[in-house]
Design an enzyme around this catalytic site. Structure first.
Site, PDB file in Angstrom:
ATOM      1  N   GLY A  42     -24.491 -42.131 -52.366  1.00 34.25           N
ATOM      2  CA  GLY A  42     -24.767 -41.160 -51.317  1.00 34.25           C
ATOM      3  C   GLY A  42     -24.149 -41.592 -50.009  1.00 34.25           C
TER       4      GLY A  42
ATOM      5  N   ASP B  23     -38.237 -34.663 -41.769  1.00 28.75           N
ATOM      6  CA  ASP B  23     -37.025 -34.287 -42.505  1.00 28.75           C
ATOM      7  C   ASP B  23     -37.344 -34.085 -43.984  1.00 28.75           C
ATOM      8  OD1 ASP B  23     -34.365 -33.686 -42.924  1.00 28.75           O
ATOM      9  OD2 ASP B  23     -33.714 -35.772 -43.047  1.00 28.75           O
TER      10      ASP B  23
END
EC number: 2.7.11.1
Length: 835
Positions: free
Chosen positions: A470, A588
């Site tokens: 990622g 988030d």
């Protein structure tokens, strides 16, 4: 006129009172020191004063290492009046001082022994003897708060108005320390309530500043009655002090009409009591002054060209106070002081970004200029609020002002401006802002190193990096190995030249992760802290990947039970975060940050945007953190300090996404989706496929009002109940109209579980079938709301009529039969697809 930028935060009397407080603290420390006797010595003395034989044999020249004679020790170690008389008859002088400067009478008063005090006075001790700091025994009684001792001294002739080295009388001291009973005794014996201290401060000034309401009443109502308008050397009246320190009850009392207090009087700095209330953010006090005394103080400027409104902007942390002042007819948001500066200038200079945004949203003109009064009359140094913010290194405010900038024909140009006619300003960071950022980050890293438990400290050499799994603005995420565990390594790039630096983000994330321990929250392994170039966060590796990847990249089809297991796990993780002693708001939460084990369970991950709810950093709760598509309206609009309920909104969108397999508002860009949710109150469609118990939870979870959203404890309870009754939670059982059987829907989908378009075809078939079976229900509903629909409409025609894409870019079919979606379109004729 003074220069606003050089306005002191402390007055001369403040500095003096600070020194007075320190001097009395030293006096108390010295008195306590005289009472500290070694244990073996103390036992010996107790034996001496407890036995007549031992007492008769003791030497009169006995002294402790602190200089205490037997007469002093008699007051400290349990002696009695017969011992006092015997010692004084043998020639011991009561005036003898210890090494700390106190006679025996002072120690007897401090120990609050009326019997010994009386005996000493009857045996010849001087009631007016002065010890360390110019204090008499009556001063000591006032400091210690002993009313009986004070009364004995006064009955034996103590001067009630005697002053010490700082010109404080016992009444000053009693008022300063809040000793109500001592104050009553002193007033009973005729203490002068209007005597002045070194800087003109009277007992009423001290009690008003300290907030001792009952003492204020005693001073005003009893004895010779204190002058409520008396001024100290800086022209402060008692109302100035209680307004400044926020003592609302005293302000209300003094403003009674029968006391004839002058509410608009100014000190030598030009400050009214209202100014001082606003400089310190005391909303209730300011409100009381304005409502009781009128608006005269609102228009007065102090020597720093500030009205009460400017003062509230200088404080900057109480927007309710600013709102209240702006509601008064006498206040103009763009009022300029004598030097030209506005409330917006004041807020910018002190770095109050939330207030700056509020003022801009309410019509503050950022192009008004202030002039430096220290310059000669022939020179002009016009400065906008942006220049003031830049000068102080408040780069976030500079960026905000640029965003709001309204170009005009002429703007001041100086060293902060780029040459050219557009008036554009130099880019951030400012020199001071850069220094502030670097200094703060170094301090944060040092503090983190000191506070992080040693088991979490890692060296980069301990970590074995494998493939990249990622990436983000912070850097890259690797799969790897550390301490014989497969881990995920989040490697940070050090960057100190942006307003939201990676170092700051790294420190915050580590400080949060190291405190977490829950099966539904990703496990923290450790962090590399040695050097910014080597910063890394190591967590457990979750092999199943993210929920987003599962739903939208792999396009996996999950049965309802699997979905509920994931939903419950995430809710439990969030419940844990919100129920900590220091609650954590994730900020988030989205499907990217929900990670899955191979067995189908889930954990909450990625705390880069998370904050402790009690954080004092005022702009933490006003920025737009995280992904816009899953963002709560109050976060997107930045209109208020949001709470943990913002996470509940994001969770509800994740739950809808999990149940439907669709990205929320996939036909819109993230910012457009957030805007639709915030400003048009649009929500994703709750279709037939979502069971009713869960749909009601969704509706509450994405309520526009944060207070209307449930706690995660309730969410967990509801979803666990659904999970226990999963067979009854199918779409068929949650709708009374014609429906699919549980097996016909799920079996069809699972039998087509191959990769690629077969999933999409299955989903398309499912929604088309649901449409056909539910057409009768829709027709009945449309008639009930006055809509005449054609029962012969095809699916394509229905899609066109709702302006909703049949298949989004991920190959998902949007649910055309959502009654919520159709109803929202009918209610809001202005809604348009902004794809």
């Amino acid at each position: 006129m003074g220069n606003y930028k050089s306005r002191p935060t402390q007055t001369c009397s403040d500095e003096w009172k600070k020194k007075v407080s320190e001097s009395y603290a030293i006096i108390i420390e010295r008195l306590e020191d005289n009472l500290q006797i070694k244990e073996n010595e103390f036992q010996e003395l107790r034996h001496i004063f407890g036995s007549d034989e031992a007492f008769s044999e003791v030497s009169l020249n006995y002294r402790t290492e602190r200089g205490l004679s037997l007469l002093h020790l008699c007051c400290v170690c349990g002696g009695n009046k017969s011992h006092i008389r015997a010692l004084m008859l043998k020639g011991l002088r009561p005036s003898r001082l210890t090494r700390n400067g106190f006679p025996a009478l002072h120690l007897a008063v401090y120990k609050d022994s009326p019997e010994l005090i009386t005996s000493l006075l009857h045996s010849g001790a001087d009631v007016q003897q002065v010890g360390y700091g110019g204090l008499t025994a009556l001063h000591i009684a006032a400091i210690a708060g002993h009313p009986e001792a004070a009364e004995v001294l006064l009955q034996h002739g103590a001067n009630v108005n005697v002053q010490d080295a700082v010109f404080f009388t016992p009444l000053h001291i009693a008022a300063y320390y809040g000793h109500e009973q001592v104050t009553s005794v002193l007033l009973k014996f005729g203490a002068d309530v209007n005597v002045s201290g070194e800087v003109g401060d009277r007992p009423l000034h001290l009690a008003s500043a300290k907030g001792f309401f009952n003492i204020v009443k005693l001073l005003v109502e009893e004895g010779s009655k204190a002058d409520v308008n008396a001024q100290d050397n800086e022209d402060h009246v008692p109302l100035h002090f209680c307004s400044r320190f926020g003592h609302h009850n005293i302000v209300s009392y003094l403003l009674q009409s029968d006391l004839e207090v002058q509410p608009h009087v100014i000190n030598i700095y030009g400050d009214t009591p209202l100014h001082l209330a606003c400089y310190n953010g005391n909303f209730e006090v300011a409100k009381e002054i304005v409502q009781v005394t009128g608006t005269e103080s609102l228009t007065k400027e102090n020597i720093f060209s500030e009205t009460a409104f400017h003062s509230a902007c200088t404080y900057g942390k109480n927007i309710d106070l600013v709102k209240f002042l702006l509601d008064q007819n006498a206040v103009n948001i763009n009022h300029r002081g004598r030097d030209g500066h506005t409330g917006l200038h004041s807020a910018c200079y002190h770095g109050h970004i939330r207030l700056v945004q509020f003022l801009l949203d309410n019509g503050a003109d950022m192009n008004l200029v202030a002039c430096d009064p220290s310059r000669s009359s022939g020179e002009k140094d016009e400065q906008t609020c942006l220049m003031w913010a830049y000068e102080k290194g408040h780069d976030a405010i500079v960026t905000l002002l640029k965003h709001y900038k309204r170009p005009q024909e002429e703007l001041p140009c100086n060293e902060y401006s780029q040459p050219g006619g557009d008036g554009s300003y130099v880019s951030v960071p400012s020199p001071l802002g850069k220094i502030k950022s670097m200094t703060k980050e170094k301090a944060d890293v040092l503090l983190l190193r000191a506070e992080l438990p040693s088991r979490f400290h890692l060296q980069l050499s301990e970590i074995e990096f494998h493939e990249i799994i990622g990436s983000g603005s912070f850097g890259k995420v690797y799969k790897g190995r550390c301490r014989n565990k497969i881990v995920a390594i989040k490697r940070y790039r050090a960057n100190t030249y942006c307003s939201k630096s990676d170092v700051d983000m790294f420190c915050r994330e580590v400080s949060i992760l190291c405190q977490l321990n829950h099966p539904c929250v990703v496990q923290f392994v450790g962090a590399c802290l040695d050097d910014p170039s080597q910063f890394a966060i190591v967590t457990q590796y979750i092999s199943g990947g993210s929920l987003f990847s599962l739903l939208h990249e792999q396009k996996r089809i999950l049965d309802l039970q699997s979905k509920l297991i994931i939903a419950v796990d995430v809710a439990k993780g969030m419940e844990y975060l919100h129920s900590l002693t220091q609650p954590i708001i994730h900020r988030d939460l989205n499907s990217h940050n929900i990670l899955l084990y191979e067995d189908g369970h889930a954990v909450v991950a990625d705390f880069g945007e998370s904050r402790f709810l009690q954080s004092l950093d005022e702009d933490n709760m006003t920025k737009q953190p995280g992904n816009l598509r899953w963002m709560a309206p109050e976060v997107f609009t930045q209109c208020t300090r949001y709470t943990i309920k913002a996470d509940v909104f994001s969770y509800s969108l994740c739950l809808w996404e999990l149940l439907t397999g669709e990205i929320p508002f996939a036909h819109l860009k993230p910012a457009a989706a957030a805007a639709d949710m915030a400003y048009h109150h649009i929500r994703p469609p709750i279709g037939y496929s979502i069971p009713k118990p869960i749909s009601s939870l969704l509706i509450r979870g994405w309520n526009a009002c944060p207070e209307g959203r449930p706690e995660f404890s309730e969410v967990v309870s509801k979803l666990e109940e659904c999970l226990c009754n999963v067979e009854l939670m199918s779409p068929a059982s949650s709708n009374s109209s014609g429906s699919l059987s549980p097996s016909s829907s799920s079996d069809c989908l699972l039998s087509r579980g191959g990769p690629g378009r077969s999933h999409v075809a299955a989903l398309r078939s499912r929604f088309e079938l649901e449409y056909a079976l539910n057409a009768r229900s829709y027709a009945g509903w449309s008639q009930s709301v006055g809509t005449h629909s054609n029962p012969g409409l095809s699916l394509e025609e229905m899609n066109r009529s709702t302006q909703y894409s049949t298949v989004d870019k991920y190959g998902y079919v949007s649910d055309p039969m959502s009654l919520t979606h159709l109803h929202s379109r009918q209610d809001d004729s202005n809604f348009e697809d902004s794809n």
